[in-house]
Scaffold this motif. Structure first.
Motif, PDB file in Angstrom:
ATOM      1  N   GLY A 189       2.858  18.763  33.833  1.00 26.15           N
ATOM      2  CA  GLY A 189       2.721  18.397  32.423  1.00 26.15           C
ATOM      3  C   GLY A 189       4.034  18.449  31.679  1.00 26.15           C
ATOM      4  N   VAL A 190       4.791  19.549  31.847  1.00 22.96           N
ATOM      5  CA  VAL A 190       6.063  19.655  31.130  1.00 22.96           C
ATOM      6  C   VAL A 190       7.052  18.625  31.660  1.00 22.96           C
ATOM      7  CG1 VAL A 190       5.744  22.071  30.513  1.00 22.96           C
ATOM      8  CG2 VAL A 190       6.914  21.502  32.653  1.00 22.96           C
ATOM      9  N   GLU A 191       6.953  18.290  32.948  1.00 23.96           N
ATOM     10  CA  GLU A 191       7.828  17.258  33.505  1.00 23.96           C
ATOM     11  C   GLU A 191       7.568  15.914  32.821  1.00 23.96           C
ATOM     12  OE1 GLU A 191      10.890  16.101  36.028  1.00 23.96           O
ATOM     13  OE2 GLU A 191       9.976  18.104  36.034  1.00 23.96           O
ATOM     14  N   ALA A 192       6.288  15.552  32.674  1.00 23.61           N
ATOM     15  CA  ALA A 192       5.936  14.271  32.051  1.00 23.61           C
ATOM     16  C   ALA A 192       6.299  14.257  30.569  1.00 23.61           C
ATOM     17  CB  ALA A 192       4.447  13.994  32.232  1.00 23.61           C
ATOM     18  N   LEU A 193       6.041  15.368  29.898  1.00 27.01           N
ATOM     19  CA  LEU A 193       6.361  15.428  28.474  1.00 27.01           C
ATOM     20  C   LEU A 193       7.877  15.357  28.258  1.00 27.01           C
ATOM     21  CD1 LEU A 193       3.761  18.118  27.351  1.00 27.01           C
ATOM     22  CD2 LEU A 193       3.788  15.721  26.680  1.00 27.01           C
ATOM     23  N   GLY A 194       8.629  15.951  29.160  1.00 27.45           N
ATOM     24  CA  GLY A 194      10.087  15.836  29.071  1.00 27.45           C
ATOM     25  C   GLY A 194      10.546  14.405  29.250  1.00 27.45           C
TER      26      GLY A 194
END
Length: 726
Positions: free
Chosen positions: A74-79
């Motif tokens: 999730g944090v990878e995609a949001l980044g």
């Protein structure tokens, strides 16, 4: 709250033409909002496989990952949302549910607090930025302390956080430290450009954005921001080159349409600007800023109907923005929908009570509605807010004149005249005010000056004649000049010279009449001049209506016959004749749309407003001639000829014998004559059909005794009308 804050809209900077990927994206959003997070992840990943890397897709994929328990993904995609979409202001997609966003933020916060992975914490901070949760982002990065030597990317995220909190100098320092270590990172230079731009260092912002584009030539947000910086530097050719190139590669890039439209507007190329701004507004119906901009430029082009559509959308999206209501009110005024305009401008004035131009526009709307007290109050407030707006003194002065406060009118108009000595309008109304106060000599001189200031080469002969008349030469020039005006100057609506000339005639006629009364000399010549003037003025009034030429003359002929039938005294008979000639003179102050009373069975708001304006013509006529020493009956005929025997008429609703006899006679004569012509909305009737309608009006519209006399004189009346037509 500003329009920009209220209308953060998403843009898909990678434009996917595939219908399959669009359908998958839509299905993924539905799953996300319905709580089927694993299915949403699967659908969004399929869209990624189609080649879509847009910010909104990464944003939704990140939400779905986090909510399905896969925090790292999730944090990878949001980044990546930041990497792909650039400008964080545009990352909140239209379907981002606040409840889901809050759940994601809470999950990220717990994960970041439990994690010892510095890279994860930085990505979590980036995710907080994307979610517009700036305090959490600041807190996460703050816990890293000075470990930034190991993680240079920390400078980038700190720069973005500082920028969001308005700490632009700190944002600039952090971005510069990051760029010194990552010279091949376009987003670092983009962040540096943002900081310089907010510090109003346009030259350095342009340099940073160009460096970003040197690394990634297709960086959309850097291109848009570079164009914005060039716009601020007024380098419009550079702006056009950048944005036209961007639209070639991304033909539905909304911000490019908007920016190009604003650039063209700055260069006064309004037709082109309208095309681009309306395109941006049509593509983004949820953005009030775009709707407002399109409405404003269309208003500038005079395309008020189209402007109205966009401005109504802007007002619905942003009901608390004063500028929107001001523009909407201005457009409604241009469309002569003054009641609606006043309502919108009242809203604007309450939202921004320091706006002088809003109060000025409000004053104009109320003046057109004949709400004089409200108009004067609005204009006075505009003047209090901007004492340099001397034009407001003129507006207030005219309103005082129309309200019969003549001394106040003179005071305000003289203030304006001193500031604008070349403007003849204040002398015109000062002259009318002096005339109303009985100072006729002063009035004549001022009206003559108003004529002199506005005379054209073609009109010089008329001015010379009036000047001769003022110097005491033969009054025969009065008649010849009035006839010339009738023949050669029919378009009174836009001819200020003619208005001044007619008022000069009126004042001169009154003075001549008074001279006769005082000295008992030259009586017949002066009275002839007065009646010649009145006949000319009534004919000019009829010229406002292509269907009603000679209407006043024919009404006067009918009224003369009815006056004889009623055996009225000689003075009242003369008064009825003059009143019949001048009964519609108030229409000279009406707009074309309000020349007739229209049946309003559908209760249409525009028709209702026109009818209300139409009803003002009796009062306007009375107001203009109330200071003149006319014979008995003249002013009664002008003011009350639309009163009805049963009390249903206007302007007051007089009933029965309370209606002056002169008004009764002129009212019936006016009614019958209009039935025989093509005027108004009544159509054309035969003489017999018109007589029947008059008889049907007995006890409703007309005095029964008057109807009896009309019927007895019916043949004589029609014979007279036929002779006038020959």
């Amino acid at each position: 709250m500003s329009i920009e804050q209220k209308n953060t809209v998403s843009e898909e900077n990678t434009f996917v033409d595939s219908k399959d990927s669009a359908m998958l994206f839509s299905q993924g959003e539905e799953c996300l909002l319905s709580g089927h997070f694993a299915e949403a992840v699967s659908l969004f990943k399929q869209v990624v496989a189609c080649g879509d890397k847009s910010g909104p897709l990464q944003f939704n994929l990140g939400l779905a990952y986090v909510l399905s328990g896969k925090i790292d993904y999730g944090v990878e995609a949001l980044g990546k949302t930041v990497d792909e979409d650039g400008d964080l202001d545009l990352n909140l997609v239209r379907l981002a549910n606040p409840k889901l966003t809050a759940q994601v933020a809470d999950s990220l916060k717990r994960a970041a607090e439990d994690s010892t992975d510095l890279n994860f914490i930085i990505k979590a901070a980036a995710a907080f930025l994307v979610l517009n949760r700036f305090p959490e982002a600041q807190s996460a990065l703050g816990e890293l302390g000075e470990q930034d030597n190991l993680l240079p990317q920390l400078f980038l995220w700190r720069s973005l956080i500082f920028d969001k909190f308005g700490q632009y100098s700190e944002a600039c320092q952090a971005a510069e430290r990051y760029c010194s270590r990552h010279k091949d990172d376009a987003y670092g230079f983009y962040a540096l450009g943002l900081a310089h731009f907010h510090l109003k260092d346009t030259a350095k912002a342009i340099e940073a954005y160009r460096q970003a584009l040197g690394v990634v030539p297709g960086h959309i947000k850097a291109s848009l921001r570079l164009a914005q910086a060039y716009m601020l530097a007024e380098q419009y050719s550079q702006v056009e080159t950048i944005l036209r190139g961007l639209l070639e590669s991304h033909p539905v890039c909304i911000e490019a349409y908007f920016g190009l439209g604003k650039c063209l507007e700055k260069q006064y190329r309004l037709d082109e600007a309208a095309d681009y701004l309306s395109k941006a507004a049509d593509l983004t119906p949820e953005a009030a800023e775009y709707q407002l901009a399109a409405g404003q430029v269309l208003k500038g082009l005079g395309q008020n109907a189209r402007a109205l559509d966009y401005l109504r959308k802007a007002a619905a999206l942003c009901p608390d923005e004063s500028e929107v209501h001001y523009c909407l009110g201005s457009v409604l005024s241009s469309l002569e929908r003054f009641s609606e305009a006043a309502a919108e401008l009242e809203k604007a004035s309450k939202l921004d009570p320091r706006s002088s131009y809003t109060f000025y526009a409000l004053g104009v709307a109320y003046a057109r509605l004949n709400h004089f007290d409200k108009a004067i109050a609005a204009f006075s407030q505009a003047l209090e807010l901007n004492s340099k707006a001397q034009e407001v003194h003129y507006e207030i002065g005219v309103l005082h004149y129309r309200s019969a406060s003549y001394e106040e009118a003179i005071k305000e108009l003289e203030v304006y005249s001193k500031s604008s000595p070349l403007d003849s309008r204040p002398r015109y109304y000062i002259g009318l005010s002096y005339r109303a106060l009985g100072h006729l000599k002063e009035a004549e001189q001022l009206l003559l000056e108003a004529m002199k200031d506005s005379v054209s080469q073609e009109q010089q002969i008329y001015f010379d004649s009036a000047d001769s008349l003022q110097k005491g030469q033969t009054s025969a020039s009065l008649h010849s000049l009035a006839e010339a005006a009738l023949r050669d100057l029919p378009d009174r609506k836009s001819d200020f010279f003619e208005a001044s000339m007619l008022q000069f005639f009126g004042t001169k006629a009154v003075r001549l009449h008074q001279t006769v009364q005082e000295e008992r000399e030259y009586s017949s010549n002066v009275e002839d001049s007065l009646f010649q003037f009145m006949s000319s003025l009534s004919a000019l009034t009829d010229l406002r209506d292509a269907y009603c030429q000679s209407h006043s003359q024919r009404v006067a002929a009918i009224a003369d016959i009815l006056s004889e039938a009623f055996e009225v005294g000689e003075e009242l008979k003369n008064g009825i004749h003059v009143g019949a000639c001048l009964h519609d003179c108030g229409k000279m102050a009406l707009p074309d749309m309000a020349m007739y009373y229209v049946d309003n069975t559908d209760n249409d708001a525009d028709v209702k407003e026109c009818n209300e304006l139409y009803k003002q013509h009796t009062l306007l006529g009375y107001e203009n001639f109330s200071a003149m020493p006319f014979p008995d009956g003249v002013l009664d005929a002008i003011q009350d000829h639309h009163e009805a025997w049963d009390g249903s008429g206007f302007p007051v609703g007089l009933k029965g014998e309370a209606i002056p006899l002169a008004a009764q006679i002129v009212g019936l004569a006016d009614y019958y004559e209009r039935l025989l012509t093509k005027g108004g909305n009544q159509g054309t009737y035969t003489k017999e059909a018109a007589l029947q309608l008059v008889k049907d009006g007995t006890d409703k519209l007309f005095n029964p005794e008057l109807v009896k006399h009309f019927e007895l004189e019916f043949s004589k009346i029609n014979a007279k009308l036929e002779s006038l037509s020959d």
